[in-house]
Each structure stands twice: as C-alpha cells, then as structure tokens.
Design a protein around this motif. Sequence first.
Motif, PDB file in Angstrom:
ATOM      1  N   ALA A 377       0.824  -1.207   0.000  1.00 52.73           N
ATOM      2  CA  ALA A 377       0.000   0.000   0.000  1.00 52.73           C
ATOM      3  C   ALA A 377       0.857   1.255   0.000  1.00 52.73           C
ATOM      4  O   ALA A 377       0.524   2.248  -0.656  1.00 52.73           O
ATOM      5  N   GLY A 378       1.973   1.219   0.721  1.00 53.31           N
ATOM      6  CA  GLY A 378       2.822   2.395   0.800  1.00 53.31           C
ATOM      7  C   GLY A 378       3.332   2.842  -0.553  1.00 53.31           C
ATOM      8  O   GLY A 378       3.424   4.045  -0.831  1.00 53.31           O
ATOM      9  N   ASN A 379       3.652   1.903  -1.428  1.00 57.53           N
ATOM     10  CA  ASN A 379       4.143   2.256  -2.756  1.00 57.53           C
ATOM     11  C   ASN A 379       3.062   2.887  -3.623  1.00 57.53           C
ATOM     12  O   ASN A 379       3.369   3.651  -4.538  1.00 57.53           O
ATOM     13  N   ALA A 380       1.810   2.559  -3.354  1.00 53.79           N
ATOM     14  CA  ALA A 380       0.716   3.112  -4.153  1.00 53.79           C
ATOM     15  C   ALA A 380       0.205   4.445  -3.612  1.00 53.79           C
ATOM     16  O   ALA A 380      -0.439   5.189  -4.333  1.00 53.79           O
ATOM     17  N   LEU A 381       0.487   4.732  -2.340  1.00 53.30           N
ATOM     18  CA  LEU A 381      -0.125   5.882  -1.677  1.00 53.30           C
ATOM     19  C   LEU A 381       0.833   7.036  -1.416  1.00 53.30           C
ATOM     20  O   LEU A 381       0.550   7.917  -0.620  1.00 53.30           O
ATOM     21  N   GLY A 382       1.988   7.027  -2.074  1.00 49.73           N
ATOM     22  CA  GLY A 382       2.859   8.188  -2.003  1.00 49.73           C
ATOM     23  C   GLY A 382       3.851   8.193  -0.864  1.00 49.73           C
ATOM     24  O   GLY A 382       4.439   9.244  -0.579  1.00 49.73           O
ATOM     25  N   TRP A 383       4.078   7.044  -0.190  1.00 53.23           N
ATOM     26  CA  TRP A 383       5.131   6.990   0.831  1.00 53.23           C
ATOM     27  C   TRP A 383       6.004   5.750   0.630  1.00 53.23           C
ATOM     28  O   TRP A 383       6.120   4.895   1.493  1.00 53.23           O
ATOM     29  N   PRO A 384       6.676   5.683  -0.553  1.00 50.20           N
ATOM     30  CA  PRO A 384       7.490   4.506  -0.851  1.00 50.20           C
ATOM     31  C   PRO A 384       8.696   4.353   0.073  1.00 50.20           C
ATOM     32  O   PRO A 384       9.136   3.236   0.339  1.00 50.20           O
ATOM     33  N   LEU A 385       9.273   5.488   0.554  1.00 50.34           N
ATOM     34  CA  LEU A 385      10.423   5.381   1.445  1.00 50.34           C
ATOM     35  C   LEU A 385      10.034   4.745   2.774  1.00 50.34           C
ATOM     36  O   LEU A 385      10.793   3.962   3.357  1.00 50.34           O
ATOM     37  N   ARG A 386       8.856   5.078   3.268  1.00 50.79           N
ATOM     38  CA  ARG A 386       8.384   4.449   4.505  1.00 50.79           C
ATOM     39  C   ARG A 386       8.148   2.947   4.292  1.00 50.79           C
ATOM     40  O   ARG A 386       8.446   2.131   5.165  1.00 50.79           O
ATOM     41  N   ALA A 387       7.626   2.602   3.114  1.00 54.39           N
ATOM     42  CA  ALA A 387       7.426   1.190   2.806  1.00 54.39           C
ATOM     43  C   ALA A 387       8.761   0.451   2.758  1.00 54.39           C
ATOM     44  O   ALA A 387       8.901  -0.672   3.266  1.00 54.39           O
TER      45      ALA A 387
END
Length: 446
Positions: A377-387
């Motif tokens: 979900a993180g990669n789709a919702l604009g927080w790829p670094l957190r993912a």
Amino acid sequence: MLRTDATSSSLGLALWRQTWPMAIGVLSLLGFQLIDSAFIARLGTASLAAQSFTFPLSFLIIGVQVGMGIAIAALISRALGAGETDRARRLGSLVLLVGTLVIAALALGLWAIQAPVFRRLGAAPEALGLIRDYWGPQLVAAWLGALLYFGYSLFRAHGNTRLPGTLMVVTSLANLMLDPLLIFGIGDWPGLGLAGAPWATVLAFLLGLVTLGARLSGRGWLAADGLREESRQSLRPFLGIAGPAMIGQLMPPLAAMLAISIVARLGESEVAAWGLISRLETVSLMAVLAMTMSLPPWLGRCYGAGDWPQVHRLMRLALRVAVFWQLALGLSLALAAPWVAAALAGTAEVRSDLAILVRCLPPSYAALGVCMLVVSAGNALGWPLRAMMMSAARLFAFYLPCLGLGAWLGGLMGLTLGAAVGNLLAGLGAWGLLRRTLASPRRQAI
C-alpha cells in the motif's frame, strides 16, 4: 475502470471481484513451483538442496521485476485516475521496453558470478555441478517470467485482473504436465533430471507470452509516439517509486541469502527442508500476494482522486481478510504437518525436519501478511520510502536476528521459533506504521 466511491456494503464484493482471479492465478503459479520442488525431491536430497541454494538469487530477479511492476501499476493507475489516458499508453510502452532489457542484463550478470556466490552461500563443491546444470535454464525461465509479469502489471493497472489470473493458471498447468516428462523422461528417454524442471517452465512461459501478446494487441494501451519526451518527464517519478520499491523487494533475496547460509551450517537435509518450506510459505500466502497485486491500482486511483476515506476502508478490509485467512490456514497446516511433510519430502530425514518447520511457521504468516500489505500500500499511496524502511525493518531488525539467535540457541527448532517470532514482530511494526501514516496521509507522503 474501478470506482473509487464504492459504498461500504459493496466494498467487500468489489475487493473479492478484483482479487479472486489473481488469487487463483497466484495459487496455481506458486503451487506448480511447490510441486516442482516435490518432483525434484524424488531425485534425492542433493538435487533438492542444490535447487534450494538458487532460491535467493531467483528472488533477486523477482525483486527487481516486482519493484518495476509496482511502479508500472502505480503510475499508470494514477494517470488513469487523473484522466491522462495518452500518458498511460506511453508509460505502458516504456516500462515494457525498459523492463525487458533490465532483466536480461541482470540474468546475464547472475550467470557470470554464479560460482563464487553459491560457494559463499555454503554450497559444497560437489553441489556446484548440479547447480550449474539447473541455473542456466532457470535464468532463461526467470527472464521470460519477468516479461509475463510486466504484461500482467499493465492489465492490472487498467483494472483487468481476470486475464492475468487465467494465464497464470494456464502456464502452471502446462508446467505441471511438462515437469515429469522433462525431469524423469518417458519410455526410452531418460529425461533431463534436475535441469528438466526449469526447461518445463521455459516452455510454459513461452506459451503464456504468445497468448498475452495476442490479447494485448488491439487493446490500445500502448503508444509508439512521444516515448522520448515521456521518458524524460516520467523518469523521476518512476525512479521515485521503483527505486525504493526495488530496494524493498531486493532486501528479501539478501535476507534469504543470509538465512540459507545460517541453515547450511545445520546440514544438507535442513537446507532441503528449508527450500520446501520457502515454497510452501509463498503458496500459503497466495491470498495476500493476490491482494498486493489487486489493491495497489485501486489505491493508486483513490490517491489520484484524493479519496482517503476509501483508502481507509480498503485497508481495514484487506487486513482483516489477511489475518483471518492466514490464521485459519496456518493452524490447519500446523495440525497436518506430518502429512504435509510426507507429501513433499523425498527422504525420512527431510520429512522430519520439514514437519518441525510446518508446525511452527505457517501460523506466523498472518503477521507477515499484514506487513506485506502495508508495504504494498505504501508504494501506491505516495510513501514509498516508509514502505522500504518497513521492509528493511521486517528482515534485518526482526526476522534475521531472531532466526540467527534461535539457530544458535536451539538448532532447527530454535531457528523455526525465531523465524516465527520475527514474523510476529514485523506484523506489529507494520500495523503501527500504517496507523500513524494514515492519520495524516498528505503530510507524511514521501
């Protein structure tokens, strides 16, 4: 196109419609890989252990292709959500071209460095010959599989999960029919032995590519004009998603290399059993893996439309499904551990080791599934670094330390319990990250 304003009462049905084709496809694809290993187990412990040593490097290719696939689905679904149809076509063409070249270069590189890498992983000199026979056709199969995956990503970005799921089933059935023929032979032909398994996959994936190409033509999802300008415009956002996603996806192969080196110290039968439980793990996670494929395009469209309440509803539903399904399946496998081990393993020693792993690990996949969904979900919702950071924490802060400590304290049983505890800690950490991030998603997007 998927609707982003589905009501709560219809959300579960909509999620089911998007996920079940991928779930069946993933089950068939991973199921044939598990049965593939079961066939190889009949060749002997040495052959099964040789195949197990190749898993981390195979996952390396999968990590790169999945990272690129995540970027494909995210960018195209966002473009479609914003009404930019022409841009979505150009993006589709670019990623297919670039992905083909990147995976080919990676496969060639892995062939060139195979001997020192497998020695470093703990493979004995007598195993290197078996590995070499297997590794060449396996790299060809991995390249063809990546091309298929990029095509699947294009269909998923456009909201079509039925065709990818169907093709996964078709290629899996073709592989299962070819496996025993190429491994064991027929009539006077003795077969190819260990090398027969990847050659069967090569032929099955070629069938899938021909079918996919025929279905893709005429869809209007690709473009030949404006690719150079689009590459300049989209390079930065693509790398912004694909870079962290690929790093996140490459961390599991690195962790798998470290894990197999730990297991190799315990013995050849333990390595063989570990290879089988790795295959069983991916099969048992098929529902979660399907949601990691079907959810991101949907979430990406919600992101493009600014519909954050729908994101909350989708994530709550997906996490509940993952936890309840994985707990039920994991406990069932644990209770059936002796029979599962007998069906998969070829020797009594490997069966005994595998039964220990099956008793303890599958229930912990409920927590692992939570972590996988949060990262996706993180990669789709604009927080790829957190993912990416969550993926790193799962492997290097939770899983590997618990695995190594357990093996040091209690051999195979300690290793198994350590892996289960690591999965549990990762799931709890991912849940905490999701709650904090969705509390103020726009402010925390990276």
